[in-house]
Design an enzyme around this catalytic site. Structure first.
Site, PDB file in Angstrom:
ATOM      1  N   GLU A  86       0.816  -1.218   0.000  1.00  0.00           N
ATOM      2  CA  GLU A  86       0.000   0.000   0.000  1.00  0.00           C
ATOM      3  C   GLU A  86       0.845   1.261   0.000  1.00  0.00           C
ATOM      4  O   GLU A  86       1.945   1.282   0.557  1.00  0.00           O
ATOM      5  CB  GLU A  86      -0.840   0.052   1.270  1.00  0.00           C
ATOM      6  CG  GLU A  86      -1.845  -1.031   1.381  1.00  0.00           C
ATOM      7  CD  GLU A  86      -2.580  -0.940   2.699  1.00  0.00           C
ATOM      8  OE1 GLU A  86      -3.337  -1.862   2.978  1.00  0.00           O
ATOM      9  OE2 GLU A  86      -2.382   0.040   3.447  1.00  0.00           O
ATOM     10  N   CYS A 112       3.271   8.493   1.166  1.00  0.00           N
ATOM     11  CA  CYS A 112       3.699   7.509   2.164  1.00  0.00           C
ATOM     12  C   CYS A 112       3.935   6.184   1.464  1.00  0.00           C
ATOM     13  O   CYS A 112       3.029   5.663   0.817  1.00  0.00           O
ATOM     14  CB  CYS A 112       2.593   7.401   3.219  1.00  0.00           C
ATOM     15  SG  CYS A 112       2.845   6.094   4.410  1.00  0.00           S
ATOM     16  N   CYS A 119       5.974  -7.417   7.495  1.00  0.00           N
ATOM     17  CA  CYS A 119       6.945  -6.869   8.446  1.00  0.00           C
ATOM     18  C   CYS A 119       7.270  -7.920   9.495  1.00  0.00           C
ATOM     19  O   CYS A 119       6.404  -8.698   9.879  1.00  0.00           O
ATOM     20  CB  CYS A 119       6.359  -5.625   9.126  1.00  0.00           C
ATOM     21  SG  CYS A 119       7.525  -4.787  10.214  1.00  0.00           S
ATOM     22  N   CYS A 123       4.466  -5.740  15.866  1.00  0.00           N
ATOM     23  CA  CYS A 123       3.844  -4.810  16.814  1.00  0.00           C
ATOM     24  C   CYS A 123       2.373  -5.187  17.041  1.00  0.00           C
ATOM     25  O   CYS A 123       1.654  -5.502  16.088  1.00  0.00           O
ATOM     26  CB  CYS A 123       3.954  -3.377  16.309  1.00  0.00           C
ATOM     27  SG  CYS A 123       5.665  -2.867  16.078  1.00  0.00           S
ATOM     28  N   CYS A 126      -0.533  -3.269  15.107  1.00  0.00           N
ATOM     29  CA  CYS A 126      -0.372  -2.991  13.676  1.00  0.00           C
ATOM     30  C   CYS A 126      -0.896  -4.126  12.819  1.00  0.00           C
ATOM     31  O   CYS A 126      -0.555  -5.290  13.019  1.00  0.00           O
ATOM     32  CB  CYS A 126       1.105  -2.744  13.371  1.00  0.00           C
ATOM     33  SG  CYS A 126       1.444  -2.507  11.617  1.00  0.00           S
ATOM     34  N   GLU A 170       9.326  -2.343   7.831  1.00  0.00           N
ATOM     35  CA  GLU A 170      10.278  -1.602   8.657  1.00  0.00           C
ATOM     36  C   GLU A 170      11.446  -1.186   7.754  1.00  0.00           C
ATOM     37  O   GLU A 170      12.270  -2.027   7.358  1.00  0.00           O
ATOM     38  CB  GLU A 170      10.747  -2.508   9.812  1.00  0.00           C
ATOM     39  CG  GLU A 170      11.960  -2.038  10.584  1.00  0.00           C
ATOM     40  CD  GLU A 170      11.864  -0.605  11.108  1.00  0.00           C
ATOM     41  OE1 GLU A 170      10.892  -0.279  11.796  1.00  0.00           O
ATOM     42  OE2 GLU A 170      12.779   0.182  10.812  1.00  0.00           O
ATOM     43  N   SER A 201      10.930   6.311   8.893  1.00  0.00           N
ATOM     44  CA  SER A 201      10.310   6.019  10.187  1.00  0.00           C
ATOM     45  C   SER A 201      10.710   4.619  10.633  1.00  0.00           C
ATOM     46  O   SER A 201      10.626   3.664   9.864  1.00  0.00           O
ATOM     47  CB  SER A 201       8.789   6.099  10.036  1.00  0.00           C
ATOM     48  OG  SER A 201       8.161   5.673  11.214  1.00  0.00           O
ATOM     49  N   ASN A 300      -6.133   3.929  15.213  1.00  0.00           N
ATOM     50  CA  ASN A 300      -7.226   3.663  14.290  1.00  0.00           C
ATOM     51  C   ASN A 300      -7.663   2.214  14.504  1.00  0.00           C
ATOM     52  O   ASN A 300      -6.959   1.301  14.095  1.00  0.00           O
ATOM     53  CB  ASN A 300      -6.686   3.872  12.868  1.00  0.00           C
ATOM     54  CG  ASN A 300      -7.787   4.044  11.855  1.00  0.00           C
ATOM     55  OD1 ASN A 300      -8.945   4.260  12.212  1.00  0.00           O
ATOM     56  ND2 ASN A 300      -7.432   3.952  10.596  1.00  0.00           N
ATOM     57  N   CYS A 343      -1.777   2.095   7.660  1.00  0.00           N
ATOM     58  CA  CYS A 343      -1.254   1.153   6.684  1.00  0.00           C
ATOM     59  C   CYS A 343      -1.528  -0.291   7.055  1.00  0.00           C
ATOM     60  O   CYS A 343      -1.530  -0.667   8.203  1.00  0.00           O
ATOM     61  CB  CYS A 343       0.212   1.407   6.423  1.00  0.00           C
ATOM     62  SG  CYS A 343       0.371   2.369   4.926  1.00  0.00           S
TER      63      CYS A 343
END
Ligand code: SAH
Ligand code: SF4
Length: 355
Positions: A86, A112, A119, A123, A126, A170, A201, A300, A343
């Site tokens: 994305e 973005c 990933c 987390c 996420c 990441e 980031s 979110n 995301c």
């Protein structure tokens, strides 16, 4: 077949003769936004045919695009191997026109991008983490997201675009390709996006932050902090067991940044989890002596997540405390909530949509 967006100008110059053709190819791709090699009219026919046989310039194919009422657009891209990622286009400032219709200020955009399919970091909050890690993106697949979005939205070449590596994955777990993408994007004959307009980031891979710093690319750094005690952070972000908060702060202190810039700390606020006054107090202490700015992000919620969106009241209190103690702090306007803009969420929905 090779992705031509994977090559820096120097690398491309080694592949074509005479060398100066590389610059022309770059201009066609990045400045004029052509869709195929046949349109590169100032190249000899044989070279065009040769390029078509060996390269492609469309590493990402848009399979879904959702536009939010606030103007942000979220793209689901398919890569050549069928994997999906994305990207998001965020208009930052609207166009302003005077009474004669003359534009006095042009719109600005932030794009973005994703850096990996999936990933490894796991987390807890996420959605990208849920699918696990699939593979790294190549530099050209990262560049391709930006190029596609610029062309599809007819963003003029000279218009300023910022890039944030805050999509799926990441970036510092894919440092070689991400740093190469930074270089390709900054090429003057290409998109000419200066490194100071690119923000990487990270969830806090301290040794990789150090490596990135040593490369001295001139990029900006954002740290996804999200918690101020090791106990809570390790629960939310398993990477904290390898690199605790102190080690991340240490790496940040040694990171080279432009005098006029700051390191951004992202703080995803989850109701009742990390939004108390004592969290705000500890955060101020942690940031002491660092040129930082804090970006508070509303969590979110997504299906199956145990966390809650914080109340606006707590959010504002948190911000006020930081501001009152000299820490620059903004609340990220949750752009594109209606299009599942955090995301990983579009991809997840799209999977479920399939029969
Ligand atoms: N892996 C890197 C970069 C991308 S993560 C990192 O963690 O910094 C993408 C961003 O989306 C992070 O800032 C993360 O905090 C945020 N994010 C993840 N899940 C979210 C959610 N449910 N709501 C809002 N933001 C979320
Ligand atoms: Fe990976 Fe970032 Fe999601 Fe953590 S927040 S799982 S590091 S993409």
């Amino acid at each position: 077949m090779k992705n031509i967006l994977d090559f820096t100008l120097d690398e491309l110059s080694e592949l074509v003769t005479p060398k100066f053709r590389a610059k022309q190819i770059y201009e066609w791709i990045y400045k004029k936004g052509v869709k195929n090699f046949d349109e590169m009219l100032n190249l000899p026919k044989e070279l065009r045919a040769n390029l078509s046989e060996n390269f492609y310039l469309d590493p990402v194919k848009c399979v879904k695009c959702e536009e939010s009422i606030d103007g942000s657009k979220k793209y689901l891209f398919e890569l050549k191997d069928g994997k999906t990622i994305e990207s998001v286009l965020l208009p930052m400032k609207e166009e302003v026109a005077d009474e004669n219709g003359k534009i006095s200020r042009h719109a600005r955009y932030t794009i973005c991008v994703s850096s990996q399919v999936g990933c490894k970091m796991g987390c807890a909050f996420c959605l990208t983490a849920k699918g696990g890690f699939v593979r790294n993106l190549t530099a050209g697949e990262i560049v391709g997201q930006i190029l596609y979005i610029k062309i599809a939205n007819q963003i003029p070449y000279e218009r300023r675009v910022n890039v944030v590596y805050m999509g799926m994955g990441e970036p510092l777990d894919n440092l070689a390709n991400v740093s190469k993408a930074v270089q390709i994007l900054k090429e003057n004959d290409g998109l000419a996006i200066a490194p100071r307009r690119q923000t990487i980031s990270t969830s806090g891979l301290a040794t990789q932050i150090k490596k990135l710093g040593e490369m001295d690319l001139g990029v900006l750094l954002a740290i996804s902090l999200h918690a101020v005690t090791d106990e809570l952070r390790a629960k939310l972000m398993p990477i904290n067991k390898a690199y605790n908060i102190a080690s991340v702060m240490d790496a940040v202190r040694n990171f080279p940044i432009d005098m006029r810039k700051r390191v951004m700390f992202e703080y995803l606020v989850m109701g009742g989890v990390n939004d108390s006054p004592s969290d705000a107090k500890t955060l101020v202490k942690l940031l002491h002596g660092i040129k930082a700015k804090v970006n508070l992000i509303y969590f979110n919620p997504h299906e199956g997540s145990p966390y809650l969106r914080p109340s606006t009241e707590n959010m504002v209190k948190f911000q006020d405390y930081l501001s009152a103690h000299g820490v620059t702090c903004t609340i990220r306007q949750s752009k594109g909530l209606d299009i599942s803009a955090a995301c990983g969420q579009l991809k997840e929905r799209s999977k479920n949509d399939r029969p």
